[in-house]
Write a protein that holds these residues in place. Structure first.
Motif, mmCIF file in Angstrom:
data_model
loop_
_atom_site.group_PDB
_atom_site.id
_atom_site.type_symbol
_atom_site.label_atom_id
_atom_site.label_comp_id
_atom_site.label_asym_id
_atom_site.label_seq_id
_atom_site.Cartn_x
_atom_site.Cartn_y
_atom_site.Cartn_z
ATOM 1 N N LYS A 14 94.519 87.183 66.765
ATOM 2 C CA LYS A 14 95.615 86.455 67.416
ATOM 3 C C LYS A 14 95.161 85.058 67.813
ATOM 4 O O LYS A 14 95.874 84.078 67.601
ATOM 5 N N ASP A 15 93.946 84.941 68.350
ATOM 6 C CA ASP A 15 93.419 83.634 68.742
ATOM 7 C C ASP A 15 93.232 82.726 67.533
ATOM 8 O O ASP A 15 93.412 81.514 67.624
ATOM 9 N N ILE A 17 95.123 82.581 65.045
ATOM 10 C CA ILE A 17 96.445 82.102 64.650
ATOM 11 C C ILE A 17 97.032 81.169 65.697
ATOM 12 O O ILE A 17 97.602 80.137 65.379
ATOM 13 N N SER A 18 96.891 81.523 66.982
ATOM 14 C CA SER A 18 97.602 80.781 68.015
ATOM 15 C C SER A 18 96.719 79.885 68.882
ATOM 16 O O SER A 18 97.248 79.093 69.642
ATOM 17 N N GLY A 19 95.414 79.967 68.780
ATOM 18 C CA GLY A 19 94.544 79.154 69.623
ATOM 19 C C GLY A 19 94.503 77.708 69.180
ATOM 20 O O GLY A 19 95.175 77.294 68.244
ATOM 21 N N SER A 20 93.689 76.913 69.873
ATOM 22 C CA SER A 20 93.551 75.504 69.500
ATOM 23 C C SER A 20 92.841 75.407 68.155
ATOM 24 O O SER A 20 92.187 76.344 67.704
ATOM 25 N N SER A 21 92.952 74.268 67.510
ATOM 26 C CA SER A 21 92.359 74.108 66.180
ATOM 27 C C SER A 21 90.841 74.273 66.221
ATOM 28 O O SER A 21 90.247 74.828 65.309
ATOM 29 N N ARG A 24 90.182 78.033 66.462
ATOM 30 C CA ARG A 24 90.448 78.662 65.165
ATOM 31 C C ARG A 24 89.305 78.387 64.200
ATOM 32 O O ARG A 24 88.841 79.270 63.502
#
Length: 94
Positions: A14-15, A17-21, A24
């Motif tokens: 999930k991180d 996909i949705s975390g900061s660049s 990721r």
């Protein structure tokens, strides 16, 4: 049992996909024992259902050729493969 829990791994995905660049980038390049790696995809030749060259062959017999070809194409030792996924479209001897 693996060293990483399912919930923790789902959180990591999930991180990704949705975390900061930057998060990721770090997580994507970090290896985990549960990572899935696709190294090869092989299929049998296409022929007519019920009338073609494979009509008298069982899926297991075809699979032996496919697995060997996949390992050769990927240049991997079959002994290091932990799991495979296969599928077929027609019933046996179809």
């Amino acid at each position: 049992m693996t060293s990483i829990s399912t919930n923790k791994r789902l959180e990591q995905i999930k991180d990704q996909i949705s975390g900061s660049s930057s998060q990721r980038e770090h997580l994507i390049h970090h290896r985990h024992p549960d990572d899935v790696v696709i190294v090869s995809a092989v299929r049998t030749p296409i022929c007519r259902a019920g009338k073609g060259g494979f009509k008298d062959m069982y899926p297991e017999d075809l699979l032996a050729f496919i697995l060997k070809a996949a390992a050769e194409r990927a240049k991997i030792d079959p002994k290091v493969v932990n799991d495979i996924q296969t599928g077929n479209v027609l019933q046996e001897l179809g």
